[in-house]
Write an enzyme that holds these catalytic residues in place. Structure first.
Site, mmCIF file in Angstrom:
data_model
loop_
_atom_site.group_PDB
_atom_site.id
_atom_site.type_symbol
_atom_site.label_atom_id
_atom_site.label_comp_id
_atom_site.label_asym_id
_atom_site.label_seq_id
_atom_site.Cartn_x
_atom_site.Cartn_y
_atom_site.Cartn_z
ATOM 1 N N LYS A 1 0.829 -1.206 0.000
ATOM 2 C CA LYS A 1 0.000 0.000 0.000
ATOM 3 C C LYS A 1 0.867 1.260 0.000
ATOM 4 C CE LYS A 1 -4.075 -1.940 2.249
ATOM 5 N NZ LYS A 1 -4.908 -1.963 3.457
ATOM 6 N N HIS B 1 -20.195 10.922 -0.756
ATOM 7 C CA HIS B 1 -20.588 9.683 -0.072
ATOM 8 C C HIS B 1 -22.099 9.507 -0.139
ATOM 9 C CE1 HIS B 1 -20.016 6.298 2.573
ATOM 10 N NE2 HIS B 1 -21.037 6.727 3.311
#
Length: 196
Positions: free
Chosen positions: A64, A108
């Site tokens: 990551k 969102h």
């Protein structure tokens, strides 16, 4: 101002932004699409709009941290000023957050702080809520926890299906997100103009 959009999926919000940048309805220039799924539909959309694309996965990068470092290197080399998340399904790492503090926005599909994270629409529907919503917020290190910029409610109707609810939420997203981003970019442009 140079703008990057991050997306992971179909790219319906990307499509709206690309069209608005083409018509000069938004300040700045859409310089880059970054996608973490090379076969996602949004990649094809970007190519149709002749927006440069970078796409690779965490797995390709090894870790990551290496993934984030590669993204950051691209953003800095392209001199990106602002990042719009449009259905990007990964948490933004600290290195990118530090470089772009206050310059990353997210959409969102819930009325935060209700239902952060994935599957927000399905969770609100399953819980038999009377309403859910849409939120535009700045991105921080938490999960959908950054400062809220704008919100609107979306009712959940008695005879709704998840797909019908999702469609109505997307309609509200497509109205709210571009309006909010336009105001942010105009304010940034004005601020930078005043500083020169």
């Amino acid at each position: 101002m140079k703008i990057a959009i991050f997306a992971s999926g179909n790219g319906s919000n990307f499509e709206i932004f690309a069209q608005m940048f083409e018509k000069h309805q938004l300040p700045g220039e859409l310089t880059l699409l970054f996608c973490d799924h090379p076969n996602a539909n949004v990649v094809a959309r970007a190519r149709r709009h002749q927006v440069p694309v970078e796409t690779f996965t965490v797995k390709e990068c090894g870790t990551k941290v290496q993934y984030e470092e590669k993204i950051l290197k691209i953003l800095l080399s392209q001199k990106i000023d602002f990042i719009i998340l449009a259905g990007y399904l990964r948490v933004i790492g600290n290195k990118i957050l530090q470089h772009f503090e206050g310059r990353i926005v997210n959409l969102h599909p819930a009325y935060l702080p209700e239902y952060p994270g994935l599957h927000s629409i399905e969770r609100a529907f399953t819980d038999k809520k009377e309403e859910t919503g849409v939120t535009v917020h700045y991105v921080d290190a938490g999960l959908d926890s950054g400062p809220i910029i704008a919100q609107c409610r979306v009712p959940i109707l008695k005879d709704d299906t998840v797909s019908e609810l999702e469609k109505r939420i997307h309609e509200r997203e497509h109205q709210l997100y571009p309006q909010v981003v336009k105001k942010i970019l105009q304010d940034l442009q004005q601020k930078e103009g005043n500083e020169k």
